[in-house]
Design a protein around this motif. Structure first.
Motif, PDB file in Angstrom:
ATOM      1  N   UNK A   1       0.749  -1.133  -0.063  1.00  0.00           N
ATOM      2  CA  UNK A   1       0.116  -0.053   0.133  1.00  0.00           C
ATOM      3  C   UNK A   1       0.599   1.257   0.064  1.00  0.00           C
ATOM      4  N   UNK A   2       1.811   1.335   0.735  1.00  0.00           N
ATOM      5  CA  UNK A   2       2.683   2.439   0.870  1.00  0.00           C
ATOM      6  C   UNK A   2       3.465   2.703  -0.420  1.00  0.00           C
ATOM      7  N   UNK A   3       4.362   1.468  -0.855  1.00  0.00           N
ATOM      8  CA  UNK A   3       5.170   1.844  -1.911  1.00  0.00           C
ATOM      9  C   UNK A   3       4.829   1.626  -3.326  1.00  0.00           C
ATOM     10  N   UNK A   4       3.523   1.190  -3.619  1.00  0.00           N
ATOM     11  CA  UNK A   4       3.153   1.073  -5.005  1.00  0.00           C
ATOM     12  C   UNK A   4       1.737   1.531  -5.380  1.00  0.00           C
ATOM     13  N   UNK A   5       1.215   1.307  -6.442  1.00  0.00           N
ATOM     14  CA  UNK A   5       0.248   2.168  -6.778  1.00  0.00           C
ATOM     15  C   UNK A   5      -1.218   1.372  -6.659  1.00  0.00           C
ATOM     16  N   UNK A   6      -1.062   0.347  -5.915  1.00  0.00           N
ATOM     17  CA  UNK A   6      -1.991  -0.825  -5.617  1.00  0.00           C
ATOM     18  C   UNK A   6      -3.072  -0.146  -4.902  1.00  0.00           C
ATOM     19  N   UNK A   7      -4.457  -0.357  -5.434  1.00  0.00           N
ATOM     20  CA  UNK A   7      -5.810   0.025  -4.700  1.00  0.00           C
ATOM     21  C   UNK A   7      -6.666  -1.053  -4.552  1.00  0.00           C
ATOM     22  N   UNK A   8      -6.459  -2.331  -5.155  1.00  0.00           N
ATOM     23  CA  UNK A   8      -7.126  -3.359  -5.137  1.00  0.00           C
ATOM     24  C   UNK A   8      -6.517  -4.539  -4.827  1.00  0.00           C
ATOM     25  N   UNK A   9      -6.853  -5.231  -3.498  1.00  0.00           N
ATOM     26  CA  UNK A   9      -6.053  -6.444  -3.048  1.00  0.00           C
ATOM     27  C   UNK A   9      -7.205  -7.562  -3.030  1.00  0.00           C
ATOM     28  N   UNK A  10      -6.882  -8.681  -3.629  1.00  0.00           N
ATOM     29  CA  UNK A  10      -7.882  -9.889  -3.837  1.00  0.00           C
ATOM     30  C   UNK A  10      -7.404 -10.741  -2.474  1.00  0.00           C
ATOM     31  N   UNK A  11      -8.553 -11.040  -1.918  1.00  0.00           N
ATOM     32  CA  UNK A  11      -8.595 -11.973  -0.613  1.00  0.00           C
ATOM     33  C   UNK A  11      -9.814 -13.088  -0.916  1.00  0.00           C
TER      34      UNK A  11
END
Length: 431
Positions: free
Chosen positions: A268-278
């Protein structure tokens, strides 16, 4: 935190009126559930900054219910999804690509859920020409059934065919819908994606007026029970996201279950990720399977799952699940195939048992949203995005940058031959 039924925004009613896509309005004309495009959820995470939300694979009623409860408590915009392999024509879950939206809408109204929720078809796999032809018929039916976001996953194909498949399906996905694309099959540490591969896909899509909200990578992750200490390659992910920055792509992180909270915070802090699949963690928690602090199932010396007494399903039903799995020769990693045959048995359990199944999911998801993903209080930001656009359609984050004349089919095939990459071993990898 808004109480159940209390809107997270003073202009909730306006957002409800203008923010629900036309397919949702047609299906659920009297609903108070704020089902939105996946674009809305992505923009909310971007507005908060260094935030990602859960995309929970709603394999069962209990996972969907628990995720919605957690989202309301965290005041967070979330995504409920089901993959083609989980809920397609050959599904192993009672939840399907065609009934997920109906379940989400019904539960939102029942529980008084007022946070924005996107309904996503994940890993809509294209592995051959026959899949491509079926997709032209099937994809429109998904949106007719209330889906608001989709992942076109042709990553199993060579780079040129992956790009061309996405281009060919352009007219079958509404422009207002959330859109995810993928480069590199999910193979763990083998066949890792490269910036060159990702740029090829996104530049070619951009030239054809296709602007994905998310890109999924093979960045070291796996699906199912995490068996590797390596896991997600954060630096590689950040490098690829930086290369794609002009195209304003967000990341979709697959295979989140089993990774440490520290690593997920780093993503979350270092990348442009906004969607995390669980997916797997939520299934296991709802059943009462022992998991570690990261949601990864704990196995005994015989590599079997450990059921915790007084949690999840009843002990009698767990005995039946294990007997069924043994008879079918299912390993711990294949227990996901128990979802379909046992969903109705679980729905027939006493209310206190059903409640504890959903609450196990809710507790885990709320902790992820608040303490790990930085998604707390993103619901009002999602509503702000709807109000700013005064529409369910937020439009693309960037316009056409690439020259379409340089991305004809012939030039796409020629460019693909110049890509240097290691696709990893051959095989039918799970999606």
């Amino acid at each position: 935190m808004p109480a159940f039924g209390q809107p997270p925004h003073p202009q909730f009613d306006t957002a409800l009126k203008v923010g629900r896509p036309p397919n949702v309005q047609a299906l659920f004309p009297h609903s108070r559930a704020l089902l939105v495009s996946g674009k809305v959820v992505d923009r909310a995470m971007l507005a908060k900054g260094h935030a990602m939300t859960i995309a929970a694979n709603g394999r069962s009623h209990f996972v969907i219910r628990g995720t919605l409860l957690a989202a309301q408590r965290a005041n967070a915009a979330v995504i409920l999804e089901i993959a083609k392999s989980e809920g397609g024509a050959a599904q192993y879950c009672a939840t399907t690509m065609w009934n997920l939206a109906r379940q989400v809408d019904a539960m939102c109204n029942e529980l008084g859920i007022t946070v924005p929720v996107a309904v996503h078809t994940d890993h809509y796999g294209i592995k051959n020409p026959a899949d491509l032809e079926k997709a032209k018929v099937e994809i429109p039916t998904l949106f007719e059934a209330g889906v608001t976001s989709i992942a076109i996953d042709a990553s199993h194909l060579p780079d040129d065919e992956n790009l061309l498949a996405n281009i060919l399906l352009k007219d079958y996905v509404p422009t207002w819908a959330g859109y995810e694309t993928e480069v590199g099959e999910i193979k763990g540490k083998a066949g890792l994606s490269t910036p060159q591969e990702a740029l090829f896909l996104i530049q070619g899509l951009n030239a054809h007026g296709i602007h994905p909200d998310w890109i999924a990578l093979n960045n070291g992750t796996t699906h199912g029970i995490e068996a590797s200490e390596a896991g997600i390659q954060v630096e590689l992910t950040a490098e690829i996201h930086a290369a794609l920055a002009p195209y304003k792509l967000s990341g979709a992180q697959h295979g989140t279950s089993g990774n440490s909270s520290a690593k997920l915070r780093e993503i979350a802090a270092k990348t442009a990720t906004t969607k995390a699949n669980v997916a797997t963690a939520l299934q296991m928690l709802s059943w009462g399977v022992q998991v570690n602090e990261y949601g990864n199932a704990v196995l005994d010396e015989a590599k079997r799952l450990i059921k915790e007494p007084g949690k999840g399903v009843t002990e009698d039903l767990w005995t039946e699940l294990v007997a069924y799995a043994d008879a079918k020769g299912l390993s711990a990693g294949d227990y996901k195939k128990l979802n379909l045959p046992f969903e109705c048995r679980m729905l027939g359990l006493p209310k206190d048992v059903r409640d504890r199944m959903a609450e196990a999911v809710a507790g885990f998801v709320e902790e992820l949203l608040v303490d790990v993903f930085n998604a707390k209080d993103t619901a009002p930001l999602a509503i702000d995005a709807i109000l700013a656009a005064n529409s369910y359609d937020l439009g693309p984050k960037v316009g056409v940058i690439e020259d379409p004349a340089e991305w004809t089919e012939d030039k796409i095939r020629a460019r693909a031959k110049t890509i240097e990459s290691d696709k990893g071993p051959e095989g039918d990898f799970d999606d």
